[in-house]
Design a protein around this motif. Structure first.
Motif, PDB file in Angstrom:
ATOM      1  N   PHE A 115      81.978  24.959  54.001  1.00 10.33           N
ATOM      2  CA  PHE A 115      81.055  24.472  52.916  1.00 10.33           C
ATOM      3  C   PHE A 115      81.222  23.125  52.713  1.00 10.33           C
ATOM      4  CE2 PHE A 115      80.273  29.056  51.952  1.00 10.33           C
ATOM      5  CZ  PHE A 115      79.528  29.328  52.800  1.00 10.33           C
ATOM      6  N   THR A 116      82.547  22.805  52.685  1.00  5.46           N
ATOM      7  CA  THR A 116      82.825  21.106  52.191  1.00  5.46           C
ATOM      8  C   THR A 116      83.093  20.212  53.207  1.00  5.46           C
ATOM      9  OG1 THR A 116      84.954  21.750  51.645  1.00  5.46           O
ATOM     10  CG2 THR A 116      83.409  22.078  49.841  1.00  5.46           C
ATOM     11  N   HIS A 117      82.848  20.813  54.675  1.00  4.72           N
ATOM     12  CA  HIS A 117      83.201  19.772  55.719  1.00  4.72           C
ATOM     13  C   HIS A 117      84.505  19.518  55.780  1.00  4.72           C
ATOM     14  CE1 HIS A 117      81.116  17.728  58.906  1.00  4.72           C
ATOM     15  NE2 HIS A 117      81.976  16.750  58.875  1.00  4.72           N
ATOM     16  N   ASN A 118      85.493  20.637  55.483  1.00  2.00           N
ATOM     17  CA  ASN A 118      86.881  20.032  55.591  1.00  2.00           C
ATOM     18  C   ASN A 118      87.358  20.661  56.821  1.00  2.00           C
ATOM     19  OD1 ASN A 118      89.751  19.691  55.351  1.00  2.00           O
ATOM     20  ND2 ASN A 118      90.110  21.556  53.818  1.00  2.00           N
ATOM     21  N   ARG A 119      87.446  19.874  57.994  1.00  2.99           N
ATOM     22  CA  ARG A 119      87.794  20.561  59.287  1.00  2.99           C
ATOM     23  C   ARG A 119      89.373  20.257  59.638  1.00  2.99           C
ATOM     24  NH1 ARG A 119      82.205  18.490  62.365  1.00  2.99           N
ATOM     25  NH2 ARG A 119      80.855  20.404  61.381  1.00  2.99           N
ATOM     26  N   ASP A 158      95.438  19.902  50.440  1.00  2.06           N
ATOM     27  CA  ASP A 158      94.941  19.011  51.538  1.00  2.06           C
ATOM     28  C   ASP A 158      93.535  19.602  51.968  1.00  2.06           C
ATOM     29  OD1 ASP A 158      94.802  17.016  53.497  1.00  2.06           O
ATOM     30  OD2 ASP A 158      95.917  18.081  54.816  1.00  2.06           O
ATOM     31  N   MET A 159      92.549  19.650  50.765  1.00  6.35           N
ATOM     32  CA  MET A 159      91.341  20.144  50.887  1.00  6.35           C
ATOM     33  C   MET A 159      90.297  19.079  50.740  1.00  6.35           C
ATOM     34  SD  MET A 159      92.027  23.747  48.887  1.00  6.35           S
ATOM     35  CE  MET A 159      90.411  24.509  49.546  1.00  6.35           C
ATOM     36  N   THR A 160      90.075  18.492  51.747  1.00  7.84           N
ATOM     37  CA  THR A 160      88.980  17.227  51.639  1.00  7.84           C
ATOM     38  C   THR A 160      88.121  17.182  52.740  1.00  7.84           C
ATOM     39  OG1 THR A 160      89.088  14.910  50.945  1.00  7.84           O
ATOM     40  CG2 THR A 160      90.583  15.560  52.400  1.00  7.84           C
ATOM     41  N   TYR A 161      87.295  16.336  52.567  1.00  5.68           N
ATOM     42  CA  TYR A 161      85.990  15.939  53.717  1.00  5.68           C
ATOM     43  C   TYR A 161      86.918  15.584  54.818  1.00  5.68           C
ATOM     44  CZ  TYR A 161      83.005  13.639  56.648  1.00  5.68           C
ATOM     45  OH  TYR A 161      82.178  12.974  57.872  1.00  5.68           O
ATOM     46  N   SER A 162      86.663  16.036  56.008  1.00  2.80           N
ATOM     47  CA  SER A 162      87.252  15.701  57.023  1.00  2.80           C
ATOM     48  C   SER A 162      86.537  16.111  58.414  1.00  2.80           C
ATOM     49  CB  SER A 162      88.654  16.161  57.354  1.00  2.80           C
ATOM     50  OG  SER A 162      89.396  15.564  58.623  1.00  2.80           O
ATOM     51  N   THR A 163      86.281  15.013  59.247  1.00  2.00           N
ATOM     52  CA  THR A 163      85.435  15.486  60.574  1.00  2.00           C
ATOM     53  C   THR A 163      86.470  15.990  61.731  1.00  2.00           C
ATOM     54  OG1 THR A 163      85.633  13.100  61.455  1.00  2.00           O
ATOM     55  CG2 THR A 163      83.708  13.933  60.097  1.00  2.00           C
ATOM     56  N   THR A 164      87.756  15.608  61.458  1.00  2.00           N
ATOM     57  CA  THR A 164      88.775  15.598  62.429  1.00  2.00           C
ATOM     58  C   THR A 164      88.319  14.718  63.934  1.00  2.00           C
ATOM     59  OG1 THR A 164      87.946  17.664  63.889  1.00  2.00           O
ATOM     60  CG2 THR A 164      89.375  17.819  61.814  1.00  2.00           C
ATOM     61  N   TYR A 165      89.213  14.880  64.939  1.00  2.00           N
ATOM     62  CA  TYR A 165      89.138  14.000  66.010  1.00  2.00           C
ATOM     63  C   TYR A 165      87.930  14.402  66.921  1.00  2.00           C
ATOM     64  CZ  TYR A 165      93.886  12.520  64.757  1.00  2.00           C
ATOM     65  OH  TYR A 165      95.058  12.262  64.151  1.00  2.00           O
ATOM     66  N   PHE A 166      87.587  15.687  66.856  1.00  2.00           N
ATOM     67  CA  PHE A 166      86.380  16.010  67.932  1.00  2.00           C
ATOM     68  C   PHE A 166      85.417  16.788  67.156  1.00  2.00           C
ATOM     69  CE2 PHE A 166      90.848  16.588  69.861  1.00  2.00           C
ATOM     70  CZ  PHE A 166      90.510  15.729  71.048  1.00  2.00           C
ATOM     71  N   GLY A 167      85.441  16.467  65.718  1.00  2.00           N
ATOM     72  CA  GLY A 167      84.184  17.042  65.034  1.00  2.00           C
ATOM     73  C   GLY A 167      84.397  18.329  64.915  1.00  2.00           C
ATOM     74  N   GLU A 168      85.159  19.146  65.095  1.00  2.00           N
ATOM     75  CA  GLU A 168      85.461  20.780  64.893  1.00  2.00           C
ATOM     76  C   GLU A 168      86.560  21.166  64.010  1.00  2.00           C
ATOM     77  OE1 GLU A 168      85.771  23.020  68.481  1.00  2.00           O
ATOM     78  OE2 GLU A 168      84.065  21.874  69.487  1.00  2.00           O
ATOM     79  N   HIS A 169      86.130  22.223  63.292  1.00  2.00           N
ATOM     80  CA  HIS A 169      87.274  22.973  62.699  1.00  2.00           C
ATOM     81  C   HIS A 169      88.606  23.025  63.521  1.00  2.00           C
ATOM     82  CE1 HIS A 169      85.422  23.709  58.843  1.00  2.00           C
ATOM     83  NE2 HIS A 169      84.343  23.843  59.456  1.00  2.00           N
ATOM     84  N   THR A 170      89.718  22.500  63.009  1.00  2.00           N
ATOM     85  CA  THR A 170      90.960  22.594  63.586  1.00  2.00           C
ATOM     86  C   THR A 170      91.300  24.359  63.704  1.00  2.00           C
ATOM     87  OG1 THR A 170      91.829  20.659  62.606  1.00  2.00           O
ATOM     88  CG2 THR A 170      93.402  21.988  63.568  1.00  2.00           C
ATOM     89  N   ASP A 196      77.287  21.872  44.225  1.00  2.00           N
ATOM     90  CA  ASP A 196      77.429  20.520  43.654  1.00  2.00           C
ATOM     91  C   ASP A 196      78.290  19.224  43.995  1.00  2.00           C
ATOM     92  OD1 ASP A 196      75.285  21.345  41.742  1.00  2.00           O
ATOM     93  OD2 ASP A 196      76.551  22.032  40.235  1.00  2.00           O
ATOM     94  N   LEU A 197      79.751  19.858  44.292  1.00  2.00           N
ATOM     95  CA  LEU A 197      80.209  18.951  44.898  1.00  2.00           C
ATOM     96  C   LEU A 197      80.121  18.376  46.008  1.00  2.00           C
ATOM     97  CD1 LEU A 197      83.411  18.243  45.101  1.00  2.00           C
ATOM     98  CD2 LEU A 197      83.895  20.094  46.384  1.00  2.00           C
ATOM     99  N   VAL A 198      79.531  19.028  46.867  1.00  2.00           N
ATOM    100  CA  VAL A 198      79.080  18.677  48.316  1.00  2.00           C
ATOM    101  C   VAL A 198      77.776  17.529  48.142  1.00  2.00           C
ATOM    102  CG1 VAL A 198      77.834  19.355  50.340  1.00  2.00           C
ATOM    103  CG2 VAL A 198      79.843  20.704  49.412  1.00  2.00           C
ATOM    104  N   SER A 199      76.849  17.797  47.254  1.00  2.00           N
ATOM    105  CA  SER A 199      75.864  17.050  46.898  1.00  2.00           C
ATOM    106  C   SER A 199      76.440  15.612  46.416  1.00  2.00           C
ATOM    107  CB  SER A 199      75.232  17.728  45.933  1.00  2.00           C
ATOM    108  OG  SER A 199      73.963  16.601  45.511  1.00  2.00           O
TER     109      SER A 199
END
Length: 119
Positions: free
Chosen positions: A6-10, A33-45, A87-90
């Motif tokens: 839900f928070t885009h932490n990949r 280490d819970m933060t927004y991250s797209t990672t290298y390939f845009g997928e969850h690790t 709310d956090l995501v918004s």
């Protein structure tokens, strides 16, 4: 897992999950280490039900049921985490997307899709 979806932490690789050994028993360590991250390939690790992206409630329920939780409990947890992170995501959606330039529209759409998914 739900928080990460839900928070885009990949950046949810196995080194970001730890255990503590206290009083002769193992316990899950506090989250970090819970933060927004797209990672290298845009997928969850860490894959969720075999998937690294486009993860649905059904995928999260499947993982929970496989781990021994009831389907109803999984649904309740998903809704609770979705509600608590909305709310956090918004807030950070606007902040992060403002810095992404051309990627802004795609990112906001992806977050909106994640927050609106229902099984």
């Amino acid at each position: 897992m739900c928080f990460n979806v839900f928070t885009h932490n990949r950046d949810d690789h196995t080194k970001n999950f730890s255990f503590l050994y206290n009083n002769n028993k193992w316990e899950l360590a506090p989250a970090y280490d819970m933060t927004y991250s797209t990672t290298y390939f845009g997928e969850h690790t860490t894959s969720i039900n075999g998937k690294g992206r486009h993860i649905s409630d059904i995928d999260m329920i499947s993982v929970g049921v496989t781990a021994g939780m009831s389907k109803n409990t999984c649904k309740q947890i998903i809704e609770e985490i979705r509600d608590k992170t909305a709310d956090l995501v918004s807030i950070y959606s606007d902040t992060i997307s403002n810095s992404l330039g051309n990627e802004r529209v795609g990112y906001q759409k992806e977050l909106k899709d994640i927050m609106q998914k229902r099984p």
